[in-house]
Design a protein around this motif. Structure first.
Motif, mmCIF file in Angstrom:
data_model
loop_
_atom_site.group_PDB
_atom_site.id
_atom_site.type_symbol
_atom_site.label_atom_id
_atom_site.label_comp_id
_atom_site.label_asym_id
_atom_site.label_seq_id
_atom_site.Cartn_x
_atom_site.Cartn_y
_atom_site.Cartn_z
ATOM 1 N N ARG A 1 -24.701 39.215 91.916
ATOM 2 C CA ARG A 1 -25.861 38.334 91.874
ATOM 3 C C ARG A 1 -26.295 38.162 90.430
ATOM 4 N N ARG A 2 -27.257 37.303 90.197
ATOM 5 C CA ARG A 2 -27.715 37.028 88.835
ATOM 6 C C ARG A 2 -29.205 37.364 88.734
ATOM 7 N N LYS A 3 -29.635 37.697 87.526
ATOM 8 C CA LYS A 3 -31.058 37.914 87.286
ATOM 9 C C LYS A 3 -31.358 37.760 85.797
ATOM 10 N N ASP B 1 -29.930 35.757 81.001
ATOM 11 C CA ASP B 1 -29.444 35.791 82.377
ATOM 12 C C ASP B 1 -28.158 36.601 82.432
ATOM 13 N N VAL B 2 -28.065 37.500 83.391
ATOM 14 C CA VAL B 2 -26.890 38.367 83.509
ATOM 15 C C VAL B 2 -26.384 38.369 84.945
ATOM 16 N N MET B 3 -25.130 38.771 85.097
ATOM 17 C CA MET B 3 -24.552 39.011 86.425
ATOM 18 C C MET B 3 -24.684 40.498 86.734
ATOM 19 N N ILE C 1 -24.261 45.425 84.558
ATOM 20 C CA ILE C 1 -24.628 44.047 84.245
ATOM 21 C C ILE C 1 -23.584 43.466 83.293
ATOM 22 N N TYR C 2 -23.317 42.166 83.425
ATOM 23 C CA TYR C 2 -22.287 41.502 82.643
ATOM 24 C C TYR C 2 -22.786 40.124 82.224
#
Length: 308
Positions: free
Chosen positions: A5-7, A104-106, A112-113
């Motif tokens: 997911r992303r955040k 924004d990261v995955m 996290i990426y």
């Protein structure tokens, strides 16, 4: 397998300046110091609501829900580690570089990426030993909320990011300016190795803004075409003026030296003066549109003051 997911989060990246040299001099002592310093860092991160995401080699990645708390933590870290270093021999002192980015990261499991993490890591490599470099996204959130100074360094080139990332050094206490610190990193080490020389040299070179290279080449091309097709008229002055105005507007849309609205109005005003000069008939008619631009800028400033 955990779903991706992303955040949006604040990424805190740190590593040790000159880690290879320290390991070559005293492997066991360096590892013990690294553990001590990283434990102190983790304690300060968790105390301000952050989370250590990953550690590898001499590096550490953490994330924070609060941008302000991430920068406060970075300052706390550098101050506490400076205290530890003060009682150690100079050759065994361990100094961390810290980079912070809001992006924004995955997210996959606890990791996290993505570009948000890559930018933080790139900022960290540009930081001086014992220093902190933040992105413009972080600066926008903390500049009016913290009693520290910030020094604009220019745009950092980051893989997969076309325009580069505007960056700032956080001024801690009485340290020298960020520009001086970055310049010091370009000096070769005593053993002749200068791993950071290429990094900092390339970085400083990029600060001589790439944004104006294309407009300058375009203007030179127009002059060359005009000269090669010369018929007694220097027509290139008009497209050159247009190129200059477009380049100025691009600069104004990104600058942090002055208010962007003021910068854009100033560029438009200079463009109007340019048109007046190129069509000169003995009358300075540009004074009227300049007056209108000045009034528009003044009204905008008043509106912003009332709104705030």
């Amino acid at each position: 397998m955990s779903a991706t997911r992303r955040k949006l989060t604040t990424i805190f990246s740190a590593d040790v300046q000159g880690y290879t040299r320290l390991m070559e001099a005293d492997e066991e002592g360096t590892l013990a110091t690294l553990k001590q310093y990283r434990d102190a860092m983790a304690r300060l991160i968790e105390a301000r609501g952050g989370r250590v995401v990953n550690t590898w080699g001499d590096g550490l990645i953490a994330e924070f829900p609060s941008v302000v708390e991430s920068v406060r933590t970075a300052i706390d870290v550098q101050n506490e580690l400076a205290g530890h270093n003060a009682v150690r021999p100079a050759e065994t002192q361990m100094r961390f570089r810290i980079g912070i980015n809001l992006g924004d990261v995955m997210v996959e499991g606890d990791d996290i990426y993505g570009d948000g993490v890559n930018i933080a890591a790139r900022l960290q490599t540009a930081a001086p030993a014992g220093g902190i470099v933040i992105s413009n996204t972080v600066y926008d959130q903390v500049r009016n909320k913290m009693a520290v100074g910030f020094e604009f360094l220019g745009d950092l080139a980051v893989k997969n990011i076309e325009e580069g990332v505007p960056s700032y050094v956080v001024r801690i206490g009485g340290e020298k300016s960020g520009a001086e610190a970055v310049a010091r990193r370009a000096e070769p080490a005593a053993d002749g190795r200068s791993r950071d020389a290429a990094r900092s040299g390339a970085f400083l070179g990029r600060r001589i803004s790439r944004k104006f290279l294309l407009p300058a080449l375009t203007a030179l091309g127009l002059v060359a075409i005009n000269a090669l097709s010369w018929n007694g008229i220097f027509w290139a002055e008009w497209p050159m003026l247009a190129v200059a105005v477009l380049a100025g507007l691009r600069w104004a849309s990104m600058t942090r030296l002055i208010n962007r609205g003021v910068a854009m109005l100033s560029v438009v005003a200079l463009g109007v003066v340019g048109v007046n000069l190129l069509t000169w008939s003995g009358i300075f008619w540009a004074k009227w549109p300049l007056l209108g631009i000045a009034l528009a800028g003044g009204i905008g400033w008043i509106i912003r003051k009332w709104a705030s």
